[in-house]
Design an enzyme around this catalytic site. Structure first.
Site, mmCIF file in Angstrom:
data_model
loop_
_atom_site.group_PDB
_atom_site.id
_atom_site.type_symbol
_atom_site.label_atom_id
_atom_site.label_comp_id
_atom_site.label_asym_id
_atom_site.label_seq_id
_atom_site.Cartn_x
_atom_site.Cartn_y
_atom_site.Cartn_z
ATOM 1 N N HIS A 12 -0.101 7.118 -8.169
ATOM 2 C CA HIS A 12 -0.158 6.099 -7.245
ATOM 3 C C HIS A 12 -1.282 5.642 -6.477
ATOM 4 O O HIS A 12 -2.191 6.511 -5.968
ATOM 5 C CB HIS A 12 0.767 6.879 -5.894
ATOM 6 C CG HIS A 12 1.160 6.072 -4.875
ATOM 7 N ND1 HIS A 12 2.353 5.901 -4.148
ATOM 8 C CD2 HIS A 12 0.076 4.961 -4.200
ATOM 9 C CE1 HIS A 12 2.161 5.007 -3.357
ATOM 10 N NE2 HIS A 12 1.102 4.705 -3.219
ATOM 11 N N HIS A 14 -3.645 2.309 -5.047
ATOM 12 C CA HIS A 14 -4.069 0.700 -4.622
ATOM 13 C C HIS A 14 -5.308 0.173 -5.163
ATOM 14 O O HIS A 14 -6.484 0.931 -4.588
ATOM 15 C CB HIS A 14 -3.811 0.665 -3.148
ATOM 16 C CG HIS A 14 -2.160 1.006 -2.648
ATOM 17 N ND1 HIS A 14 -1.345 0.278 -2.480
ATOM 18 C CD2 HIS A 14 -1.948 2.176 -2.172
ATOM 19 C CE1 HIS A 14 -0.601 0.937 -2.155
ATOM 20 N NE2 HIS A 14 -0.635 2.127 -1.809
ATOM 21 N N LEU A 15 -5.178 -0.697 -5.989
ATOM 22 C CA LEU A 15 -6.425 -1.232 -6.754
ATOM 23 C C LEU A 15 -6.992 -2.544 -6.133
ATOM 24 O O LEU A 15 -7.933 -3.208 -6.387
ATOM 25 C CB LEU A 15 -6.380 -1.242 -8.145
ATOM 26 C CG LEU A 15 -6.271 -0.097 -8.951
ATOM 27 C CD1 LEU A 15 -6.213 -0.126 -10.245
ATOM 28 C CD2 LEU A 15 -7.486 1.002 -8.582
ATOM 29 N N ARG A 16 -6.060 -3.160 -4.909
ATOM 30 C CA ARG A 16 -6.151 -4.297 -4.567
ATOM 31 C C ARG A 16 -6.384 -5.489 -5.560
ATOM 32 O O ARG A 16 -6.159 -5.594 -6.737
ATOM 33 C CB ARG A 16 -7.551 -4.123 -3.401
ATOM 34 C CG ARG A 16 -7.347 -2.981 -2.609
ATOM 35 C CD ARG A 16 -6.251 -2.997 -1.696
ATOM 36 N NE ARG A 16 -6.162 -2.126 -0.644
ATOM 37 C CZ ARG A 16 -4.933 -1.663 -0.144
ATOM 38 N NH1 ARG A 16 -3.742 -2.062 -0.490
ATOM 39 N NH2 ARG A 16 -5.063 -0.660 1.015
ATOM 40 N N ASN A 40 1.552 -3.920 -3.900
ATOM 41 C CA ASN A 40 1.714 -4.524 -2.683
ATOM 42 C C ASN A 40 0.430 -5.514 -2.471
ATOM 43 O O ASN A 40 -0.171 -5.349 -1.638
ATOM 44 C CB ASN A 40 1.811 -3.514 -1.517
ATOM 45 C CG ASN A 40 0.741 -2.550 -1.349
ATOM 46 O OD1 ASN A 40 0.038 -2.240 -2.260
ATOM 47 N ND2 ASN A 40 0.489 -2.090 -0.065
ATOM 48 N N LYS A 96 8.735 -0.589 -7.415
ATOM 49 C CA LYS A 96 8.384 -0.073 -6.018
ATOM 50 C C LYS A 96 9.215 -0.426 -4.966
ATOM 51 O O LYS A 96 9.522 -1.766 -4.566
ATOM 52 C CB LYS A 96 6.953 -0.132 -5.674
ATOM 53 C CG LYS A 96 6.458 0.590 -4.194
ATOM 54 C CD LYS A 96 6.449 1.995 -4.383
ATOM 55 C CE LYS A 96 6.003 2.424 -3.108
ATOM 56 N NZ LYS A 96 4.324 2.507 -2.551
ATOM 57 N N HIS A 133 8.659 3.970 -1.167
ATOM 58 C CA HIS A 133 7.916 4.619 0.173
ATOM 59 C C HIS A 133 9.035 5.107 0.905
ATOM 60 O O HIS A 133 9.690 3.916 1.714
ATOM 61 C CB HIS A 133 7.050 3.115 0.467
ATOM 62 C CG HIS A 133 6.522 3.684 1.826
ATOM 63 N ND1 HIS A 133 5.006 3.750 1.838
ATOM 64 C CD2 HIS A 133 6.768 3.978 3.211
ATOM 65 C CE1 HIS A 133 4.506 3.914 3.199
ATOM 66 N NE2 HIS A 133 5.717 4.210 3.922
ATOM 67 N N HIS A 168 3.939 9.893 -1.977
ATOM 68 C CA HIS A 168 3.013 10.581 -0.779
ATOM 69 C C HIS A 168 3.933 11.363 0.180
ATOM 70 O O HIS A 168 3.948 10.793 1.538
ATOM 71 C CB HIS A 168 2.298 9.516 -0.130
ATOM 72 C CG HIS A 168 2.929 8.020 0.089
ATOM 73 N ND1 HIS A 168 4.047 7.840 0.961
ATOM 74 C CD2 HIS A 168 2.572 6.797 -0.179
ATOM 75 C CE1 HIS A 168 4.441 6.482 0.751
ATOM 76 N NE2 HIS A 168 3.429 6.166 0.288
ATOM 77 N N ASP A 241 -2.644 7.770 -3.620
ATOM 78 C CA ASP A 241 -2.502 6.812 -2.783
ATOM 79 C C ASP A 241 -3.654 6.270 -2.073
ATOM 80 O O ASP A 241 -3.932 6.080 -0.957
ATOM 81 C CB ASP A 241 -1.425 7.062 -1.609
ATOM 82 C CG ASP A 241 -0.959 6.173 -0.487
ATOM 83 O OD1 ASP A 241 -1.068 4.937 -1.077
ATOM 84 O OD2 ASP A 241 -0.492 6.346 0.594
ATOM 85 N N HIS A 245 -9.544 -0.146 2.292
ATOM 86 C CA HIS A 245 -9.610 -1.028 3.451
ATOM 87 C C HIS A 245 -11.256 -1.293 3.871
ATOM 88 O O HIS A 245 -11.769 -0.700 3.771
ATOM 89 C CB HIS A 245 -8.806 -1.030 4.486
ATOM 90 C CG HIS A 245 -7.283 -1.062 4.414
ATOM 91 N ND1 HIS A 245 -6.485 -2.095 4.243
ATOM 92 C CD2 HIS A 245 -6.488 0.092 4.181
ATOM 93 C CE1 HIS A 245 -5.298 -1.761 3.921
ATOM 94 N NE2 HIS A 245 -5.283 -0.335 4.063
HETATM 95 C C1 NCD Z 1 -1.159 1.678 1.502
HETATM 96 C C2 NCD Z 1 -2.063 0.339 1.535
HETATM 97 O O1 NCD Z 1 -2.825 0.178 2.380
HETATM 98 O O2 NCD Z 1 -1.571 -0.471 0.685
HETATM 99 N N1 NCD Z 1 -1.285 2.266 3.040
HETATM 100 C C3 NCD Z 1 -1.314 3.610 3.256
HETATM 101 O O3 NCD Z 1 -1.646 3.856 4.312
HETATM 102 N N2 NCD Z 1 -0.764 4.451 2.378
HETATM 103 C C4 NCD Z 1 0.154 1.360 1.489
HETATM 104 C C5 NCD Z 1 1.174 2.449 1.241
HETATM 105 O O4 NCD Z 1 1.218 3.169 0.211
HETATM 106 O O5 NCD Z 1 1.674 2.839 2.299
HETATM 107 ZN ZN ZN Z 2 0.557 3.747 -1.047
#
Ligand code: NCD
Ligand code: ZN
Length: 352
Positions: A12, A14-16, A40, A96, A133, A168, A241, A245
């Site tokens: 899991h 997030h690679l943006r 996302n 997802k 989620h 998560h 996860d 940011h």
């Molecule tokens: C994730 C994100 O920033 O994309 N943020 C987080 O707090 N885990 C999204 C997610 O997995 O809930």
């Molecule tokens: Zn996540």
């Protein structure tokens, strides 16, 4: 001191996109051989074309590393069974489920879970994994995960061959429910939920870099997450996860949820497993296979490199990495993003 382990997978991440992806993805690719990539983005990944383009962008940012993104799409009411088949053909391994408003970029998420039952049925028929989620945003923050559990149970009962991952996991209640469910239901565990409670977020001063969804909870919840990670139960496996940011989006009013852990996850897990299981006699994680590494190393490998692959039905990792006892200081920023445990000294490093 140095041990080899199968290269970890991150189930899991997030690679943006764009510039942020270009800065973050190489750090993930240095550690992980494969990762389940969350959809996302803006716009979200909802079509086979969008999925293919996103995969190309990731491969471009990680070229030469051998990193393989495992692609997902965001479930919505407007996805048809034909779309699901096309997404599968384009290489999706999972869809997802984001409840509407539960987390970053989920304003377009799901209101009533029954509205996406046709999508879930098509996913079941296509052998795709459902990643959830699991929070009900209408509940009080600390109760959101527990409040979602009846929906999880309903989905698991309604789709008898669908594989489901509660992502998560952050509460004792959720861990107990997942443990009681059939083999086709699993949970991912992050590094930060193993270490943090709500006090680490707001107990004294505000620590925005510890703020994530689901929010870190009570000590007994953190302990339950940690026990599940260390339990050797194959349905609890690693998914970071890691959710980078920009620093300014974390250190401000209206700060974003997400902890950036990809660069530090393996050293932190190594410390945890070593502390828990050493000094251990040599142990074999796979029956009949000679393994002269300490028990904690093979247990860590199960958690990060075997259980997730097995659940997803993909081959075990082919290459290995070195865990080296070689202390390093986590920088205050990595390419402009503040990582988890910035400024601290870690005992283990991971090298190719
Ligand atoms: C994730 C994100 O920033 O994309 N943020 C987080 O707090 N885990 C999204 C997610 O997995 O809930
Ligand atoms: Zn996540």
């Amino acid at each position: 001191m140095e041990y080899t382990i199968l290269r970890p997978d991150d189930m899991h991440i997030h690679l943006r996109q764009g510039d942020l992806l270009a800065r973050c993805a190489p750090h993930a690719a240095r550690v992980f051989g494969r990762a389940i990539v969350m959809p996302n983005t803006i716009p979200p990944i909802t079509t086979s074309l969008g999925l293919e383009r996103y995969r190309e962008e990731i491969l471009g940012a990680t070229s030469g590393s051998g990193f393989a993104p495992l692609m997902t799409f965001k479930i919505s009411e407007s996805i048809t069974p034909d779309d699901v088949a096309a997404l599968k053909a384009a290489g999706a391994v999972a869809g997802k489920y984001y409840p509407r408003g539960a987390t970053t970029n989920s304003a377009d998420g799901i209101g009533d879970h029954r509205a996406v039952y046709p999508v879930l049925r098509a996913m079941e028929q296509n052998g795709l994994v459902l990643c959830i989620h699991g929070e009900d945003p209408a509940a009080f923050s600390l109760d959101r995960e527990a409040a979602f559990l009846p929906v999880l149970s309903e989905i698991v009962a309604r789709f008898p061959t669908l594989r489901v991952v509660l992502e998560h996991v952050s509460s004792r209640a959720a861990i107990e429910v997942v443990a009681s469910m059939p083999e086709r239901v699993a949970a991912t565990i992050t590094v930060h939920h193993i270490f943090l409670t709500l006090d680490d977020v707001i107990g004294e001063l505000l620590h925005p870099h510890h703020f994530c969804k689901p929010v870190a909870k009570r000590p007994e919840d953190r302990d339950a997450v940690r026990e599940a990670a260390l339990s050797g139960g194959p349905r609890f496996f690693f998914g970071s996860d890691s959710a980078p940011h920009e620093q300014r989006a974390k250190e401000c009013a209206d700060g974003c949820a997400g902890v950036y852990t990809a660069p530090v996850a393996m050293p932190l897990l190594a410390e945890l497993f070593e502390r828990e299981f050493a000094p251990g006699a040599a142990a074999a994680s796979a029956p009949g296979v000679a393994d002269d590494r300490p028990e904690w190393v093979s247990r860590l490998e199960d958690f990060t490199s075997r259980f997730g692959a097995r659940f997803y039905g993909i081959p075990l990792p082919e290459d290995r990495v070195y865990l080296k006892r070689s202390p390093w200081d986590v920088p205050g920023q990595i390419d402009g993003i503040v990582p988890f445990r910035a400024g601290s000294r870690l005992t283990w490093s991971l090298t190719a």
